[in-house]
Enzyme design. Structure first.
Site, mmCIF file in Angstrom:
data_model
loop_
_atom_site.group_PDB
_atom_site.id
_atom_site.type_symbol
_atom_site.label_atom_id
_atom_site.label_comp_id
_atom_site.label_asym_id
_atom_site.label_seq_id
_atom_site.Cartn_x
_atom_site.Cartn_y
_atom_site.Cartn_z
ATOM 1 N N ALA A 68 -33.971 -10.830 -41.290
ATOM 2 C CA ALA A 68 -34.403 -11.429 -42.549
ATOM 3 C C ALA A 68 -33.177 -11.611 -43.437
ATOM 4 C CB ALA A 68 -35.439 -10.540 -43.221
ATOM 5 N N GLY A 111 -35.312 -8.551 -38.432
ATOM 6 C CA GLY A 111 -36.216 -9.682 -38.260
ATOM 7 C C GLY A 111 -35.892 -10.521 -37.024
ATOM 8 N N GLU A 114 -37.663 -8.763 -34.377
ATOM 9 C CA GLU A 114 -39.098 -9.001 -34.635
ATOM 10 C C GLU A 114 -39.498 -10.433 -34.275
ATOM 11 O OE1 GLU A 114 -38.527 -7.480 -38.638
ATOM 12 O OE2 GLU A 114 -40.107 -5.993 -38.298
ATOM 13 N N GLU A 134 -33.180 -1.739 -40.446
ATOM 14 C CA GLU A 134 -33.641 -1.791 -41.843
ATOM 15 C C GLU A 134 -33.476 -0.458 -42.567
ATOM 16 O OE1 GLU A 134 -35.319 -2.950 -39.245
ATOM 17 O OE2 GLU A 134 -36.067 -4.969 -39.677
#
Ligand code: HXC
Length: 260
Positions: A68, A111, A114, A134
Site C-alpha cells: 500500500a 499490500g 496481499e 506492516e
C-alpha cells in the site's frame, strides 16, 4: 493492446489471456488509490466486454509490488480511514470471477503480498520475496494479510511473518504452500501465461464453478462444502461443456470448449 502514456497498469491481450503489468516503477508499484482504481476498472471492463478467460498480474523483474502507498496513507486520521472504508474497493477485485494468476518476481511486500493472495494462484520467480512488514510501520496488514496468509500457510508461519515482518524467499513460500510453483525469473512469465492460456481454453462455467467451490472451502464446514461441491457437480450435467467434454473423451478427440 493499450499503452497509455501515464497508465499505472499496462494491458496486453494475447488470445483469451490478459496480462496486466503494474507500471508505477518510481514508487516500486506501491498501490495508491489511482493504481488500485485503474487495475480494478480495467479488469472489470475486460470481464464485461471481452472474451478473456484468465488474467495474469505481474510487476517487473525487481519488484512485484512494495505494498500500500505509505505516502498516501501517512497523514490520514482514524476517522478518515473509517469514513472512506480505506481498502474496501479491493472487494471489487476479489469479486472478479475470471481467474487471476499473480506472477511474482522480487518484492511482494505488505499490500503486494496481499494483492498476490487476492489472486487465485501465485507463481513465483526465484527472486520473489514475500513479507507482511506492516508491524514495522506501527500497523497491521489491512488487505487480508492476517486472514488469507493464515488460511494459506497456517497459524505458526503467519504469526512468525506478521509479528516479525521478516522476508520469506520463494523456496520457503513454495514449501509453505503460499506459492503454487517456482520458476526461474526468466521463465516465470512464459509459464504463467502458458497456464493462463490452458485455463482460458477450458469451459468457462466449469472453471468459474471449480474456483467458487475451492473458495467455499475457506468459508464452509466440511459437510456443507462437500454438499456445495456435489450440487455444483450435478448442475454441470445441464451444461454444454459437460456434453462436449465427455463426448470428446468417448470419441477419442480433444474437447473444444471455446463456444461455452
Ligand atoms: C510508498 C514507496 C513504498 C510504499 C517504496 N516506495 N515502497 N512509496 N509506499 N509502500 C518508494 C520510496 O519511498 C522511494 O521513493 C521509492 O519508492 C524507491 O524506494 P526505496 O526505498 O528507495 O528503494 P530500495 O532502497 O530499493 O528499497 C526497496 C524496499 C523499500 C525494500 C521495497 O522501498 C521498502 O521497504 N518499502 C516499503 C515496504 C513496506 O513496508 N510495505 C508495506 C506497506 S504497508 P522516493 O520518493 O524516495 O524515490 C501495506 C499495508 C498497509 O502494504 C495496511 C495497513 C494500513
Amino acid at each position: 493492446e493499450t499503452f497509455e502514456a501515464n497508465a499505472n497498469v499496462r494491458v496486453e491481450i494475447t488470445g483469451k489471456v490478459a496480462l496486466l503489468t503494474l507500471n508505477r516503477d518510481q514508487a516500486l508499484n506501491a498501490l495508491n488509490s489511482a493504481l488500485m482504481q485503474e487495475l480494478i476498472a480495467k479488469m472489470q471492463q475486460l470481464e464485461a466486454n471481452s472474451d478473456i478467460g484468465c488474467f495474469v498480474i505481474t510487476g517487473n523483474s525487481r519488484v512485484f509490488c512494495a505494498g500500500a502507498d505509505i505516502k498516501e496513507m501517512q497523514s490520514k486520521s482514524c476517522q478518515q480511514m473509517l469514513a472512506e472504508d480505506y481498502f474496501s474497493p479491493w472487494e471489487r477485485f476479489t469479486a472478479i470471477k475470471t481467474p487471476k494468476i499473480a506472477a511474482v518476481c522480487g518484492y511482494a511486500l505488505g499490500g503486494g503480498c496481499e494483492l498476490a493472495m487476492m489472486c487465485d494462484l501465485i507463481y513465483a520467480g526465484e527472486s520473489a520475496v514475500f513479507a507482511q512488514p506492516e508491524i514495522n510501520l506501527g500497523v497491521i496488514p489491512g488487505i487480508g494479510g492476517t486472514q488469507r496468509l493464515t488460511r494459506s500457510i497456517g497459524k505458526a508461519k503467519a504469526m512468525d511473518l506478521i509479528l516479525t515482518g521478516r522476508y520469506m524467499a520463494a523456496s520457503e513460500a513454495e514449501q509453505s504452500g503460499l506459492v503454487a510453483r517456482v520458476f526461474t525469473d526468466e521463465t516465470l512469465l512464459e509459464e504463467a501465461l502458458f497456464a493462463a492460456q490452458s485455463i482460458s481454453e477450458k469451459g468457462r462455467l466449469s472453471v468459474a464453478l471449480a474456483k467458487e467451490a475451492i473458495e467455499q472451502s475457506m468459508e464452509l464446514p466440511l459437510t456443507q462444502g462437500l454438499l456445495f461441491e456435489r450440487r455444483v457437480f450435478h448442475s454441470l450435467f445441464a451444461s454444454e461443456a459437460q456434453q462436449e467434454g465427455m463426448a470428446a473423451f468417448i470419441e477419442k478427440r480433444r474437447p473444444s470448449f471455446t463456444q461455452f
